[in-house]
Design an enzyme around this catalytic site. Structure first.
Site, PDB file in Angstrom:
ATOM      1  N   GLU A  24      -6.813  -0.382  16.306  1.00  0.00           N
ATOM      2  CA  GLU A  24      -6.865  -1.868  15.182  1.00  0.00           C
ATOM      3  C   GLU A  24      -5.640  -2.808  14.406  1.00  0.00           C
ATOM      4  O   GLU A  24      -4.795  -2.748  13.828  1.00  0.00           O
ATOM      5  CB  GLU A  24      -7.429  -0.777  13.194  1.00  0.00           C
ATOM      6  CG  GLU A  24      -8.367  -1.487  12.333  1.00  0.00           C
ATOM      7  CD  GLU A  24      -7.833  -1.303  11.027  1.00  0.00           C
ATOM      8  OE1 GLU A  24      -8.174  -2.282  10.020  1.00  0.00           O
ATOM      9  OE2 GLU A  24      -7.688  -0.329  11.071  1.00  0.00           O
ATOM     10  N   ARG A  27       0.472  -1.300   0.357  1.00  0.00           N
ATOM     11  CA  ARG A  27       0.021   0.169   0.402  1.00  0.00           C
ATOM     12  C   ARG A  27       0.942   0.760  -0.173  1.00  0.00           C
ATOM     13  O   ARG A  27       2.442   1.371   0.930  1.00  0.00           O
ATOM     14  CB  ARG A  27      -0.521  -0.160   1.419  1.00  0.00           C
ATOM     15  CG  ARG A  27      -2.313  -1.061   1.170  1.00  0.00           C
ATOM     16  CD  ARG A  27      -2.877  -1.017   2.485  1.00  0.00           C
ATOM     17  NE  ARG A  27      -3.212  -2.502   2.333  1.00  0.00           N
ATOM     18  CZ  ARG A  27      -4.359  -2.285   3.408  1.00  0.00           C
ATOM     19  NH1 ARG A  27      -4.998  -1.345   4.090  1.00  0.00           N
ATOM     20  NH2 ARG A  27      -5.378  -3.752   3.454  1.00  0.00           N
ATOM     21  N   ARG A  52       1.446  -5.898  13.040  1.00  0.00           N
ATOM     22  CA  ARG A  52       0.664  -5.340  14.125  1.00  0.00           C
ATOM     23  C   ARG A  52      -0.255  -6.397  15.765  1.00  0.00           C
ATOM     24  O   ARG A  52      -0.122  -6.263  16.367  1.00  0.00           O
ATOM     25  CB  ARG A  52      -1.266  -4.585  13.531  1.00  0.00           C
ATOM     26  CG  ARG A  52      -0.578  -3.388  12.601  1.00  0.00           C
ATOM     27  CD  ARG A  52      -1.606  -3.031  12.363  1.00  0.00           C
ATOM     28  NE  ARG A  52      -1.422  -1.815  11.706  1.00  0.00           N
ATOM     29  CZ  ARG A  52      -2.283  -0.159  11.389  1.00  0.00           C
ATOM     30  NH1 ARG A  52      -3.260  -0.415  12.251  1.00  0.00           N
ATOM     31  NH2 ARG A  52      -2.518   0.277  10.749  1.00  0.00           N
ATOM     32  N   SER A  90     -10.215  -5.716  10.687  1.00  0.00           N
ATOM     33  CA  SER A  90     -11.251  -5.374   9.647  1.00  0.00           C
ATOM     34  C   SER A  90     -12.188  -6.293   8.942  1.00  0.00           C
ATOM     35  O   SER A  90     -11.918  -7.065   8.223  1.00  0.00           O
ATOM     36  CB  SER A  90     -11.354  -4.491   8.788  1.00  0.00           C
ATOM     37  OG  SER A  90     -10.825  -2.939   9.441  1.00  0.00           O
ATOM     38  N   ARG A 122       2.390   1.854  10.144  1.00  0.00           N
ATOM     39  CA  ARG A 122       2.004   1.135   9.313  1.00  0.00           C
ATOM     40  C   ARG A 122       3.016   1.398   8.587  1.00  0.00           C
ATOM     41  O   ARG A 122       4.142   2.540   8.186  1.00  0.00           O
ATOM     42  CB  ARG A 122       1.161   2.553   9.205  1.00  0.00           C
ATOM     43  CG  ARG A 122       0.203   3.238   8.593  1.00  0.00           C
ATOM     44  CD  ARG A 122      -0.144   4.159   7.779  1.00  0.00           C
ATOM     45  NE  ARG A 122      -1.031   4.771   9.581  1.00  0.00           N
ATOM     46  CZ  ARG A 122      -2.335   4.369   9.594  1.00  0.00           C
ATOM     47  NH1 ARG A 122      -3.218   3.848   8.288  1.00  0.00           N
ATOM     48  NH2 ARG A 122      -3.247   4.732  10.624  1.00  0.00           N
TER      49      ARG A 122
END
Length: 423
Positions: free
Chosen positions: A346, A259, A388, A349, A274
């Site tokens: 987070e 990403r 994460r 999801s 990130r």
């Protein structure tokens, strides 16, 4: 993708759903565009019917030895008009589809309205954060002595890249394999090793294109590096008609993800939270519309099971309309407790996309006893983001001397090792 017929039948409901997403009304413009396109289609049909009628009349006139000049002139005029009408109708159809392709999915009725993450709703909290006898440190302070090499990663590739080596690399591998094994053995997800490079059509099918191109990496041969295995796994059923007996289909994959983080400038620039490149275990389900609600709970429960097995405190949040992804109709976020940061972050999801992606992909099934077909429902979720989760283990299992205890369920993957000692 939205069905223009549903918008045409209930434009007020469509605009009300967009308003919940914080978007302006679109129904009137879309319906007007569709009416113009349909009017041209009707005009083309009438013109073609007239041309066929004239062709017969010309034949009859010649048989009677009448002068067909006027008839031939009208035939010539229609012959010239028809391609122009067809071209305009095609252009309007493409414009309509392009407009529809940029509009996000509409939220389900139980999704809370709101602008951003501050309006998300807490559903449940699971586990109790540990009470450390010392001040817990963040992962970027613990990690370097265990193999999180931020400096070399940046030297090789720039910001938001990390070299993982030694003890941290072993723990990272163990986490990914544990997640994949758990989903396959306890939740019946079929393991898949999918392509990491996909075509435009695959990115369009799951909703990354055309709107989010800047968040992606593109290769020199015009393929895209996947931002998540959701793209490859969901598109397995693209342009396919399944039988109802085949459903549900459940896929899981452990892949690198890529990403650009174009919309996250300045956020989480430190550490391993990130990254431009990271690994994630992704779950995808393909099911019938009447089973998708239960499947969403089942999928989220699978991700929660992984967190609980690792002994990590977490909470489930229901995202508000302003914080949901483009293709989602409802999303549950799982947020893990990070004691070093002193807050939840987070880590997964899980979304139901209803038939939104299926329409873009042309993915259908044939219900039992019916001649026609319907669109499937698609769901996707993280089970979990490996990097994460590594961060969460480092922070929640840290020891005062800089070592990290290994969760019980991971020890078999590390040949019984129960602790990682700092270098």
């Amino acid at each position: 993708m939205h069905d223009i017929r549903l918008i045409r039948d209930n434009p007020a409901a469509f605009d009300a759903a967009l308003a919940r997403r914080g978007l302006p009304p679109r129904a009137a413009d879309l319906v007007a565009l569709d009416e113009h396109r349909r009017a041209l289609a009707t005009e083309a049909q009438v013109a073609q019917a007239r041309r066929n009628e004239l062709s017969k009349a010309v034949g009859a006139a010649k048989a009677r030895r009448d002068d067909p000049t006027d008839l031939l002139a009208e035939v010539a005029e229609l012959k010239e008009r028809l391609p122009a009408i067809a071209a305009e109708e095609k252009a309007l159809g493409e414009r309509l589809n392009a407009e529809l392709a940029t509009i996000p999915n509409v939220p389900l009725a139980d999704v809370p309205s709101g602008k951003d993450e501050d309006d998300n709703a807490l559903v449940a909290t699971v586990g109790t954060p540990a009470d450390f006898p010392f001040a817990p440190r963040e992962h970027d302070a613990i990690g370097p002595a265990l193999g999180l090499d931020f400096e070399t990663g940046a030297k090789l590739s720039g910001a938001r890249f990390t070299l993982v080596r030694g003890r941290a690399a072993r723990l990272h591998r163990a986490l990914g394999q544990f997640m994949l094994d758990t989903l396959a053995e306890q939740f019946a997800y079929e393991q898949v090793v999918p392509p990491l490079l996909v075509r435009d059509e695959a990115m369009f099918g799951t909703g990354q294109l055309p709107k989010f191109a800047e968040d992606l990496f593109r290769t020199t041969d015009d393929r895209w590096l996947i931002p998540t295995a959701e793209v490859s796994l969901t598109n397995i059923v693209a342009n396919t008609i399944l039988s109802q007996e085949e459903l549900p289909l459940r896929f899981a994959a452990l892949t690198p993800c890529f990403r650009s983080e174009a919309g996250a400038a300045g956020r989480d620039t430190r550490g391993y939270i990130r990254q431009h490149q990271f690994e994630k275990v992704e779950m995808v389900s393909i099911t019938t519309p009447d089973a998708s609600e239960d499947e969403h709970e089942r999928m989220t429960g699978a991700a929660e099971h992984v967190l609980s097995a690792l002994g990590l405190p977490f909470r489930r949040m229901k995202l508000c309309t302003g914080d949901m992804g483009f293709s989602a109709a409802r999303t549950y976020d799982l947020e893990v407790w990070l004691p070093g940061q002193g807050r939840y972050r987070e880590i997964s999801s899980c979304s139901t996309c209803t038939d939104f992606q299926a329409r873009r992909m042309g993915a259908r099934y044939r219900p039992e006893g019916e001649k026609g077909t319907r669109f499937v429902n698609t769901l996707n979720g993280s089970g979990l983001a490996v990097g994460r989760t590594l961060v969460a283990v480092l922070e929640n299992y840290q020891q005062e001397d800089g070592g990290v205890a290994v969760p019980d369920v991971l020890q078999p993957y590390l040949k019984g090792l129960n602790r990682l000692d700092p270098a």
